[in-house]
Design an enzyme around this catalytic site. Structure first.
Site, short mmCIF file in Angstrom:
data_model
loop_
_atom_site.label_atom_id
_atom_site.label_comp_id
_atom_site.label_asym_id
_atom_site.label_seq_id
_atom_site.Cartn_x
_atom_site.Cartn_y
_atom_site.Cartn_z
N GLY A 1 6.76 -5.74 3.39
CA GLY A 1 7.04 -4.30 3.26
C GLY A 1 6.04 -3.33 2.91
O GLY A 1 4.77 -3.98 2.40
N ARG A 2 6.10 -2.02 2.97
CA ARG A 2 5.07 -1.25 2.26
C ARG A 2 3.58 -1.42 2.52
O ARG A 2 2.70 -1.57 1.82
CB ARG A 2 5.43 -1.05 0.98
N SER A 3 3.33 -1.60 3.77
CA SER A 3 2.00 -1.79 4.04
C SER A 3 1.41 -1.09 5.34
O SER A 3 1.06 -1.77 6.24
CB SER A 3 1.76 -3.21 4.36
N ILE B 1 0.93 -1.20 0.10
CA ILE B 1 -0.07 -0.05 -0.14
C ILE B 1 0.83 1.21 0.16
O ILE B 1 1.76 1.41 0.80
CB ILE B 1 -0.80 0.01 1.31
#
Length: 379
Positions: free
Chosen positions: A254-256, A233
């Site tokens: 990652g990236r959440s 996200i």
């Protein structure tokens, strides 16, 4: 707060029968969104018809009662890409989109990539649209949704978006917003996505609520080569207000989410479960209030260094500061077999004053309800 691991937390979602009308109403920043309003429902039967309904200028309630499979509808491309993380079977490869391999991975081995063209760019969704799934039947496969260029007043509820070139970075995003306003994404499931499951781009996305959705990071391919999707996200708009409530974020590395640029994020009553890497990544211009959430088996709830600001609602005494800006105290978060999450920046909380603020429950409520209630088929 600490708690024991719940047994069966990753159990399948419980299907229920849903009516072909919007269930509930948006909380938080997108409160008041109406989508297609009282327009007569339409039921597309082909991919072409779905694209037409989503992109026309009429207010519409569009009911999805089947799988719309875009795989192969725009052909395939074979080209030279790269292998930034190696060529093992579980590693994602990368499409050389906008010369990404050339400019950012010059030392990565070159490889041949063959991808489905339909996944690269999502279906354009115009203003005043409601997109509803019927029961568990509304699936868009092989292509995402794209809300851009001033589109506003859009509801997406009870659908799944799946299988966008999962082997390839730059293979496609499930839902993209860029220069949008008043968007409510609710009870949506995303799975097997090549790039981001949800991305809010660099232009202002204004008022957005993402609720009760299931971001499923289980994948045969990932940038970390371990079956945990890395690209989750991404919130990076120039003036974004995002309510993120009741969501289940499962099996990411990652990236959440990644939050930056000028984004005010209210993350409340979500459940992060099973990560080999980090959940939050907060860059400059990212302002995050996190309360009433559950972090279970999350190695790193927030990546260091934090370049923006973060209020983690660390304890009941500190959380009284929220009353000045939210009209109530904040709720503490809950942790099980997870890393540290304790920053308490307060200067940015003034940005919540006068805005529509989502309610918050104790983290125990999210712990018991979110895994079985988030996503498609759980209205």
């Amino acid at each position: 707060m600490k708690f024991a691991l719940l047994s069966g937390v990753a159990a399948g979602l419980l299907p229920v029968v849903s009516a072909v009308s919007v269930s509930g109403a948006a909380e938080g920043f997108a409160k008041g969104v109406t989508g297609g309003g009282s327009a007569a429902a339409v039921y597309p039967t082909t991919t072409d018809e779905l694209v037409s309904y989503l992109g026309d200028s009429s207010p519409r309630v569009i009911v999805l009662d089947r799988t719309f499979d875009f795989t192969g509808t725009e052909g395939t491309t074979t080209a030279t890409g790269c292998a930034p993380w190696g060529t093992a079977a579980a590693c994602q490869l990368a499409i050389n989109q906008n010369d990404w391999c050339t400019n950012y991975q010059p030392d990565a081995p070159s490889v041949s990539v063959t991808y489905d063209n339909a996944g690269i760019l999502g279906i354009t969704v115009a203003s005043d649209k409601t997109i509803l799934g019927s029961g568990s039947s509304g699936v868009i496969k092989g292509k995402g949704l794209r809300i851009v260029s001033g589109a506003s007043n859009i509801i997406i509820q009870n659908i799944a978006i799946t299988d966008l070139n999962p082997k390839y970075v730059w293979g496609g995003d499930a839902i993209t917003l860029n220069d949008a306003d008043m968007v409510w994404i609710d009870h949506v499931t995303t799975a097997r996505i090549g790039r981001q499951h949800l991305v809010l781009g660099n232009d202002a996305d204004n008022r957005v609520t993402v609720s009760n959705s299931y971001f499923n990071g289980v994948s045969d391919y990932s940038a970390t080569c371990d079956g945990y999707a890395y690209w989750g996200i991404y919130f990076a708009g120039s003036s974004d207000l995002i309510t993120f409530k009741g969501n289940y974020i499962h099996h990411f590395s990652g990236r959440s989410p990644k939050v930056q640029e000028n984004t005010l994020l209210h993350a409340v009553n979500n459940y992060w479960y099973d990560s080999t890497g980090h959940a939050f990544e907060i860059g400059a211009g990212g302002y995050v209030l996190a309360e009433g959430n559950v972090f279970q088996n999350i190695d790193t709830p927030v990546q260091s260094p934090i370049e923006g600001q973060l209020f983690t609602s660390p304890d009941t005494n500190t959380n009284t500061v929220c009353a000045t800006y939210l009209g109530r105290n904040c709720e503490v978060n809950g942790f099980g077999s997870s890393g540290t999450f304790s920053q308490a920046d307060t200067a940015f909380l003034v940005n919540f004053e006068g805005k529509n603020i989502a309610s918050a429950s104790p983290y125990a409520d999210a712990q018991s309800s979110v895994p079985s209630s988030a996503g498609q088929g759980n209205l």
